[in-house]
Scaffold this active site. Structure first.
Site, PDB file in Angstrom:
ATOM      1  N   ARG A   1       0.544  -0.877  -0.198  1.00  0.00           N
ATOM      2  CA  ARG A   1       0.123   0.040  -0.646  1.00  0.00           C
ATOM      3  C   ARG A   1       0.811   1.313   0.028  1.00  0.00           C
ATOM      4  NH1 ARG A   1      -3.219  -3.897  -0.596  1.00  0.00           N
ATOM      5  NH2 ARG A   1      -5.626  -2.955   0.340  1.00  0.00           N
TER       6      ARG A   1
ATOM      7  N   SER B   1     -10.519   0.493   3.438  1.00  0.00           N
ATOM      8  CA  SER B   1      -9.744  -0.492   4.859  1.00  0.00           C
ATOM      9  C   SER B   1      -8.874   0.748   5.460  1.00  0.00           C
ATOM     10  CB  SER B   1      -8.325  -0.883   4.632  1.00  0.00           C
ATOM     11  OG  SER B   1      -9.021  -2.526   3.753  1.00  0.00           O
TER      12      SER B   1
ATOM     13  N   GLU C   1      -4.254   3.796   6.452  1.00  0.00           N
ATOM     14  CA  GLU C   1      -3.797   3.837   4.916  1.00  0.00           C
ATOM     15  C   GLU C   1      -4.607   4.989   3.720  1.00  0.00           C
ATOM     16  OE1 GLU C   1      -5.902   1.917   1.433  1.00  0.00           O
ATOM     17  OE2 GLU C   1      -5.455  -0.469   2.528  1.00  0.00           O
TER      18      GLU C   1
HETATM   19  N1  EPU Z   1     -11.622 -10.143  10.530  1.00  0.00           N
HETATM   20  C1  EPU Z   1     -12.026  -9.758  12.011  1.00  0.00           C
HETATM   21  N2  EPU Z   1     -13.433  -8.493  11.856  1.00  0.00           N
HETATM   22  C2  EPU Z   1     -13.859  -7.868  10.550  1.00  0.00           C
HETATM   23  C3  EPU Z   1     -13.333  -8.286   9.068  1.00  0.00           C
HETATM   24  C4  EPU Z   1     -12.174  -9.625   8.991  1.00  0.00           C
HETATM   25  O1  EPU Z   1     -12.095  -9.462  13.035  1.00  0.00           O
HETATM   26  O2  EPU Z   1     -14.447  -7.152  11.099  1.00  0.00           O
HETATM   27  C5  EPU Z   1     -10.417 -10.849  10.432  1.00  0.00           C
HETATM   28  C6  EPU Z   1     -10.531 -12.203   9.619  1.00  0.00           C
HETATM   29  O3  EPU Z   1     -10.409 -12.820  11.106  1.00  0.00           O
HETATM   30  C7  EPU Z   1     -10.264 -11.911   8.597  1.00  0.00           C
HETATM   31  C8  EPU Z   1      -9.341 -10.956   8.391  1.00  0.00           C
HETATM   32  O4  EPU Z   1      -9.407 -10.194   9.647  1.00  0.00           O
HETATM   33  O5  EPU Z   1      -9.928 -13.618   8.130  1.00  0.00           O
HETATM   34  C9  EPU Z   1      -8.836 -10.537   7.314  1.00  0.00           C
HETATM   35  O6  EPU Z   1     -10.336  -9.412   6.573  1.00  0.00           O
HETATM   36  P1  EPU Z   1     -10.328  -9.169   5.045  1.00  0.00           P
HETATM   37  O7  EPU Z   1     -10.369 -10.899   4.643  1.00  0.00           O
HETATM   38  O8  EPU Z   1     -11.760  -8.880   5.160  1.00  0.00           O
HETATM   39  O9  EPU Z   1      -8.965  -8.904   4.865  1.00  0.00           O
HETATM   40  P2  EPU Z   1      -8.280  -7.509   5.771  1.00  0.00           P
HETATM   41  O10 EPU Z   1      -7.295  -7.811   5.926  1.00  0.00           O
HETATM   42  O11 EPU Z   1      -9.119  -6.425   6.016  1.00  0.00           O
HETATM   43  C10 EPU Z   1      -7.606  -6.546   2.975  1.00  0.00           C
HETATM   44  C11 EPU Z   1      -7.427  -5.191   2.429  1.00  0.00           C
HETATM   45  C12 EPU Z   1      -8.347  -5.401   1.686  1.00  0.00           C
HETATM   46  C13 EPU Z   1      -8.677  -6.182   0.845  1.00  0.00           C
HETATM   47  C14 EPU Z   1      -8.875  -7.409   1.554  1.00  0.00           C
HETATM   48  C15 EPU Z   1      -9.348  -8.786   0.692  1.00  0.00           C
HETATM   49  C16 EPU Z   1      -6.156  -4.126   3.543  1.00  0.00           C
HETATM   50  C17 EPU Z   1      -5.750  -2.861   4.448  1.00  0.00           C
HETATM   51  N3  EPU Z   1      -7.365  -4.482   3.086  1.00  0.00           N
HETATM   52  O12 EPU Z   1      -8.104  -6.721   4.160  1.00  0.00           O
HETATM   53  O13 EPU Z   1      -8.321  -3.558   1.260  1.00  0.00           O
HETATM   54  O14 EPU Z   1      -9.874  -6.068  -0.273  1.00  0.00           O
HETATM   55  O15 EPU Z   1      -8.067  -7.590   2.414  1.00  0.00           O
HETATM   56  O16 EPU Z   1      -7.756  -9.422  -0.364  1.00  0.00           O
HETATM   57  O17 EPU Z   1      -4.732  -4.652   3.580  1.00  0.00           O
HETATM   58  C18 EPU Z   1      -8.819  -1.432   1.072  1.00  0.00           C
HETATM   59  O18 EPU Z   1      -6.909  -1.519   1.276  1.00  0.00           O
HETATM   60  O19 EPU Z   1      -9.294  -0.360   0.924  1.00  0.00           O
HETATM   61  C19 EPU Z   1      -8.977  -3.111   1.458  1.00  0.00           C
HETATM   62  C20 EPU Z   1     -10.775  -2.951   1.048  1.00  0.00           C
END
Ligand code: EPU
Length: 337
Positions: free
Chosen positions: A164, A235, A332
């Site tokens: 990012r 995010s 971010e």
């Molecule tokens: N989780 C929670 N609570 C929640 C949501 C998620 O505990 O309310 C935990 C779960 O354990 C889940 C983990 O967080 O397995 C990861 O969640 P998710 O797969 O939704 O991915 P993320 O790490 O929160 C990242 C990117 C997103 C991207 C997704 C999918 C960053 C900062 N964010 O989110 O990117 O869509 O992975 O690849 O790296 C963005 O940058 O705006 C964005 C949406």
């Protein structure tokens, strides 16, 4: 180049914050960018480049000029034995561009479907989702140096991409106006379907760029609030990358903490959403600003929140995660003001 004064930025940021810019202009052709560079050199007024406004939080009014990028066009420049080189104007909507590549029969960008924003903003923060980052398919970009008016080309090394982040976000913010981006899409598709959520969802014979794009879009729609319905910038925090020792200390106290080993040895990425969720702050709300009930990493404007209200929610989350886990969350989006 037509410069307007005192313009509301509400339509130009996906948080739908009603900040005001002192000056505002639309960039519709290359000549406008060169005029903008001359204006900047003469006036020394700060300039902020805005595409879809999906990665910005205006905490205050903007005292300079907001330049809204509307440069369009998408074309296949050429192809060699192994890949096609596709160029798009920086103002093109990212998802429409991804779908256009798929309609042309080109695979590569499908995992990045439905990310809000524009083509020109995509390299600035090296957008990523579902196991793919922009850097994986990036070839070069064209930009105009605001300090000299010179047209420059940046290759992948020049852009210094990381998670990012890029040269344009953290090393020279505001210096280069990105006008077009060229992607290298391999003719032989390289499906990336091992990310949680995609795994096992499509049978081998069903796999196509369109199917993957549809699947990613469905997952995003089910997990993330739609900025067209409720103001947000995706995010709000980066997932923290911790030294393994620090992560192991957290795991000793919280055995469920997620951990994803990084390419660089000794580093573990954890989930900011999980950390926030553990603090009981998913759905937290003060007035019109809050944390999404759908996803703990997304801050939302329920309607009428100011940038300061949203930032105050962000500070609450940073403090709570620091108190409980001794981890400092890093925003971010670009926070202005
Ligand atoms: N989780 C929670 N609570 C929640 C949501 C998620 O505990 O309310 C935990 C779960 O354990 C889940 C983990 O967080 O397995 C990861 O969640 P998710 O797969 O939704 O991915 P993320 O790490 O929160 C990242 C990117 C997103 C991207 C997704 C999918 C960053 C900062 N964010 O989110 O990117 O869509 O992975 O690849 O790296 C963005 O940058 O705006 C964005 C949406």
């Amino acid at each position: 180049m037509n410069i307007l004064e005192t313009v509301s930025l509400k339509p130009y940021n996906t948080f739908r914050v009603d900040a005001v810019s002192r000056y505002f202009t639309r960039i519709q052709k290359l000549e406008d960018v060169q005029n903008l560079a001359r204006w900047y050199q003469h006036s020394k007024t700060p300039v902020l480049f805005v595409g879809g406004g999906s990665n910005l939080l205006f905490k205050e009014d903007y005292p300079g000029l907001v330049a809204h990028c509307e440069l369009s066009g998408k074309t296949c420049l050429y192809a060699d034995e192994s890949a096609r080189y596709i160029r798009a104007g920086a103002g093109e909507n990212w998802h429409d561009f991804v779908r256009w590549t798929i309609d042309q029969g080109y695979a590569g960008l499908e995992n990045l479907s439905l990310i809000p924003g524009t083509v020109g903003a995509a390299p600035v923060q090296n957008i990523g989702a579902y196991g793919v980052e922009l850097v994986d398919y990036f070839y070069s970009l064209d930009a105009v140096d605001m300090q000299t008016g010179e047209v420059c080309q940046f290759d992948v090394q020049d852009c210094q991409f990381s998670y990012r982040d890029s040269f344009f976000k953290s090393i020279q913010p505001g210096r280069y106006f990105i006008t077009a981006v060229t992607f290298r899409l391999p003719k032989q598709p390289e499906w990336k379907l091992d990310y949680a959520g995609l795994q096992g969802q499509l049978d081998d014979h069903q796999i196509s760029a369109r199917r993957v794009s549809d699947l990613v879009s469905d997952i995003r729609r089910s997990k993330l609030p739609d900025p067209a319905v409720m103001g947000n910038a995706g995010s709000f925090f980066k997932n923290p990358v911790l030294e393994e020792k620090v992560w192991l200390e957290i795991r000793a106290r919280f055995p469920e903490v997620p951990g994803y080993p990084q390419k660089e040895e000794g580093l573990i990425k954890t989930s900011a959403a999980w950390l926030i969720d553990q603090c009981g702050l998913k759905g937290y709300r003060v007035g019109a600003a809050g944390v999404s009930e759908q996803h703990a990493l997304v801050l939302v404007n329920h309607g009428g929140a100011t940038g300061k209200h949203i930032w105050s929610i962000a500070e609450t989350l940073i403090r709570a995660v620091e108190d409980r886990f001794s981890v400092t969350l890093e925003p971010e989006p670009r926070v202005i003001g």
